[in-house]
Design a protein around this motif. Structure first.
Motif, PDB file in Angstrom:
ATOM      1  N   ILE A 185       1.735  11.948   7.139  1.00  0.00           N
ATOM      2  CA  ILE A 185       1.432  12.262   5.771  1.00  0.00           C
ATOM      3  C   ILE A 185       2.404  11.226   5.105  1.00  0.00           C
ATOM      4  CG2 ILE A 185       1.530  13.941   4.117  1.00  0.00           C
ATOM      5  CD1 ILE A 185       1.185  16.095   6.012  1.00  0.00           C
ATOM      6  N   ALA A 186       3.636  11.309   5.296  1.00  0.00           N
ATOM      7  CA  ALA A 186       4.312  10.280   4.398  1.00  0.00           C
ATOM      8  C   ALA A 186       3.948   8.658   4.555  1.00  0.00           C
ATOM      9  CB  ALA A 186       5.931  10.293   4.873  1.00  0.00           C
ATOM     10  N   ARG A 187       3.511   8.422   5.832  1.00  0.00           N
ATOM     11  CA  ARG A 187       3.132   7.020   6.085  1.00  0.00           C
ATOM     12  C   ARG A 187       1.514   6.780   5.293  1.00  0.00           C
ATOM     13  NH1 ARG A 187       2.345   6.064  12.436  1.00  0.00           N
ATOM     14  NH2 ARG A 187       1.708   4.064  11.382  1.00  0.00           N
ATOM     15  N   ILE A 188       0.697   7.838   5.006  1.00  0.00           N
ATOM     16  CA  ILE A 188      -0.402   7.820   4.206  1.00  0.00           C
ATOM     17  C   ILE A 188      -0.046   7.483   2.724  1.00  0.00           C
ATOM     18  CG2 ILE A 188      -2.450   8.877   3.610  1.00  0.00           C
ATOM     19  CD1 ILE A 188      -2.642  10.450   6.408  1.00  0.00           C
ATOM     20  N   ALA A 189       0.676   8.436   2.332  1.00  0.00           N
ATOM     21  CA  ALA A 189       1.478   8.392   0.938  1.00  0.00           C
ATOM     22  C   ALA A 189       1.659   7.059   0.605  1.00  0.00           C
ATOM     23  CB  ALA A 189       2.309   9.639   0.786  1.00  0.00           C
ATOM     24  N   ALA A 190       2.546   6.361   1.706  1.00  0.00           N
ATOM     25  CA  ALA A 190       3.550   5.060   1.175  1.00  0.00           C
ATOM     26  C   ALA A 190       2.159   3.996   1.345  1.00  0.00           C
ATOM     27  CB  ALA A 190       4.245   4.697   2.594  1.00  0.00           C
ATOM     28  N   TYR A 191       1.050   4.248   1.996  1.00  0.00           N
ATOM     29  CA  TYR A 191      -0.023   3.033   2.060  1.00  0.00           C
ATOM     30  C   TYR A 191      -0.718   3.290   0.751  1.00  0.00           C
ATOM     31  CZ  TYR A 191      -4.367   1.126   3.098  1.00  0.00           C
ATOM     32  OH  TYR A 191      -5.771   0.371   3.363  1.00  0.00           O
ATOM     33  N   VAL A 192      -0.946   4.493   0.115  1.00  0.00           N
ATOM     34  CA  VAL A 192      -1.484   4.660  -1.230  1.00  0.00           C
ATOM     35  C   VAL A 192      -0.775   4.212  -2.259  1.00  0.00           C
ATOM     36  CG1 VAL A 192      -2.515   6.316  -2.615  1.00  0.00           C
ATOM     37  CG2 VAL A 192      -2.920   6.538  -0.262  1.00  0.00           C
ATOM     38  N   VAL A 193       0.559   4.454  -2.210  1.00  0.00           N
ATOM     39  CA  VAL A 193       1.727   3.781  -3.097  1.00  0.00           C
ATOM     40  C   VAL A 193       1.299   2.419  -3.281  1.00  0.00           C
ATOM     41  CG1 VAL A 193       3.915   3.580  -3.705  1.00  0.00           C
ATOM     42  CG2 VAL A 193       3.170   5.910  -3.197  1.00  0.00           C
ATOM     43  N   LEU A 194       1.624   1.723  -2.206  1.00  0.00           N
ATOM     44  CA  LEU A 194       1.664   0.093  -2.235  1.00  0.00           C
ATOM     45  C   LEU A 194       0.224  -0.313  -2.434  1.00  0.00           C
ATOM     46  CD1 LEU A 194       3.566  -0.096   1.316  1.00  0.00           C
ATOM     47  CD2 LEU A 194       4.328  -1.001  -1.043  1.00  0.00           C
ATOM     48  N   LYS A 195      -0.879   0.209  -2.270  1.00  0.00           N
ATOM     49  CA  LYS A 195      -2.024   0.094  -2.690  1.00  0.00           C
ATOM     50  C   LYS A 195      -2.769   0.366  -3.951  1.00  0.00           C
ATOM     51  CE  LYS A 195      -6.891   0.278  -0.936  1.00  0.00           C
ATOM     52  NZ  LYS A 195      -7.313  -1.008  -0.380  1.00  0.00           N
ATOM     53  N   ALA A 234      12.210   9.848   2.596  1.00  0.00           N
ATOM     54  CA  ALA A 234      12.557   8.538   2.745  1.00  0.00           C
ATOM     55  C   ALA A 234      11.519   7.443   2.655  1.00  0.00           C
ATOM     56  CB  ALA A 234      13.532   8.379   3.608  1.00  0.00           C
ATOM     57  N   ILE A 235      10.555   7.595   3.571  1.00  0.00           N
ATOM     58  CA  ILE A 235       9.591   6.622   3.822  1.00  0.00           C
ATOM     59  C   ILE A 235       8.870   6.618   2.265  1.00  0.00           C
ATOM     60  CG2 ILE A 235       7.192   6.371   4.450  1.00  0.00           C
ATOM     61  CD1 ILE A 235       8.378   7.859   7.179  1.00  0.00           C
ATOM     62  N   ILE A 236       8.420   7.581   1.637  1.00  0.00           N
ATOM     63  CA  ILE A 236       7.653   7.296   0.176  1.00  0.00           C
ATOM     64  C   ILE A 236       8.728   6.787  -0.907  1.00  0.00           C
ATOM     65  CG2 ILE A 236       6.864   8.853  -1.655  1.00  0.00           C
ATOM     66  CD1 ILE A 236       6.025  10.982   0.613  1.00  0.00           C
ATOM     67  N   ILE A 237       9.971   7.115  -0.617  1.00  0.00           N
ATOM     68  CA  ILE A 237      10.946   6.354  -1.712  1.00  0.00           C
ATOM     69  C   ILE A 237      11.053   4.872  -1.511  1.00  0.00           C
ATOM     70  CG2 ILE A 237      13.472   5.951  -2.061  1.00  0.00           C
ATOM     71  CD1 ILE A 237      13.695   9.281  -2.045  1.00  0.00           C
TER      72      ILE A 237
END
Length: 434
Positions: A185-195, A234-237
């Motif tokens: 879920i954090a990896r998905i969130a990170a993808y959306v943040v960056l995109k 941490a991944i999202i940060i």
């Protein structure tokens, strides 16, 4: 007069800088988060503890009644109790037998949400696996409706094709995304943040709740899930930093409820069946029945029959002490005071490690195991937690106690949103200008 004038100027200047600094808010809900996960250094939560030390944290956050995932998460995004927002449980009460209906569509929420307020302001929104969020005014949205089947999830995911995009770009063309994993879920969130760099993002981690249901408050499975949740934060940060929006983002880590170790399971409908009030849950010949949701049970009386209600009260009053010590009766007045379901006649909340089962026949009391929530939220174990870090948030701030409904007003202030229906209050000591 000069002192007052310059004080007002300073306050206005501080608020202006504060409003200008905060462009993004990320709220990460760790389902089943307890304050001890960040207050007690024996838990592996390095990231949460770092946010805690450099921001503000709560010693405890009171949940809703019942202290369940769906009503609690809806309170987080509305700032009101279940009686007002209309999401009373996770599953819908079905008197003639459960078919698995859940509260799932944003349209069932009876008051404005943070999503609707932010959308009205033209902000960019994302939400991942949040409850009761299907059809919410969110551009990037995967609602928490997996139990309804893949076709429903696909239909209500926004934008169209988002999940396939994730499978390809995040999960190396995987056939399925495992959302029970906090890291995924954090990896998905990170993808959306960056995109997309959303202005408001609500994210729901599941795994800690699942582990506590299986093992209770402690255990290796719980420790692993808590550690993974911390790694997910941490991944999202890291993504917020890579997206170059970290300096104007407020990140919050919170939860919905705590947990209780279950020693005993009580099935109160057995008592009603024995006297013919609840003969067969699959038929419509019932007169009264309890809807059980973990740590509490809610009495429904067909057609509000006063005589039946009095009969149920007598049954409860005449139980032996060995049964009475396992629960407390929550009357209609107390339910109303806490903003609980207005449709029920009374409720039971478990005591001494008691949870409630849904059996109508057989033994009324059995040994229990694992963990439960759903209890009346008036004791420490069932409290959840809250941490906030970012511009405008006090460094080293401590909030002795707050309520889940206080979160929505905080986010509304940070993003300059209008949410007048919210009943919560901004906790003293959260902002650096307080």
């Amino acid at each position: 007069m000069k002192k007052i004038f310059f004080s007002l100027i300073a306050m206005l200047f501080a608020y202006g800088c504060f409003a200008q600094q905060v462009k993004h808010v990320v709220f990460i809900s760790v389902d089943g988060l307890r304050p001890d996960f960040y207050l007690d250094s024996s838990w592996h939560t390095k990231t949460m503890r770092n946010l805690m030390k450099n921001g503000t944290y709560a010693m405890g956050v009171s949940s809703v009644f019942p202290s369940m995932t769906y009503p609690a998460h809806t309170t987080i995004v509305t700032g009101v109790q279940p009686a007002r927002h209309g999401i009373y449980y996770n599953n819908v009460f079905e008197p003639t037998g459960s078919t698995g209906k859940i509260y799932w569509n944003d349209s069932t929420i009876k008051v404005p949400t943070l999503w609707s307020a932010a959308s009205a302001k033209g902000l960019k929104l994302a939400s991942l696996f949040w409850t009761v969020s299907a059809n919410a005014p969110v551009s990037w949205n995967i609602p928490d409706i997996d139990d309804m089947g893949d076709a429903y999830v696909e239909k209500y995911t926004k934008p169209a094709g988002f999940r396939e995009e994730l499978k390809t770009n995040v999960f190396s063309s995987a056939a399925k995304i495992e959302i029970g994993n906090n890291i995924n879920i954090a990896r998905i969130a990170a993808y959306v943040v960056l995109k997309e760099r959303p202005n408001l993002m609500t994210i729901h981690f599941f795994a800690v709740d699942h582990a506590e249901h299986v093992q209770g408050r402690n255990g290796e499975m719980v420790k692993s899930a808590v550690s993974d949740a911390d790694s997910g934060v941490a991944i999202i940060i890291d993504a917020l930093k890579k997206a170059d929006i970290w300096d104007n983002t407020v990140i919050m880590v919170g939860g919905d409820h705590g947990f209780v170790d279950v020693k005993t399971v009580v099935s109160p409908n057995v008592w009603l069946s024995e006297v013919g009030l609840a003969n067969d849950v699959k038929k419509d010949d019932w007169k009264a029945q309890f809807f059980t949701v973990g740590g509490s049970a809610y009495l429904y009386v067909k057609n509000d029959d006063k005589q039946v209600l009095e009969q149920v009260k007598r049954i409860l009053a005449q139980l032996p002490e060995s049964r009475k010590k396992l629960f407390e009766i929550v009357d209609r007045k107390k339910i109303a005071e806490i903003g609980g379901n207005p449709e029920v006649a009374l409720a039971l909340t478990g005591l001494n490690g008691t949870a409630f089962g849904n059996a109508f026949m057989g033994k009324d009391v059995k040994a229990g195991h694992g963990g439960a929530h759903g209890y009346f939220p008036d004791f420490r174990e069932i409290q959840t937690g809250f941490i906030a870090f970012g511009p405008g948030i006090k460094k080293g701030g401590v909030i002795p106690e707050m309520n889940l409904r206080d979160i929505a007003p905080v986010i509304a202030k940070l993003l300059g949103l209008s949410l007048p229906t919210a009943e919560g209050k901004i906790p003293a000591g959260l902002f650096s200008d307080q």
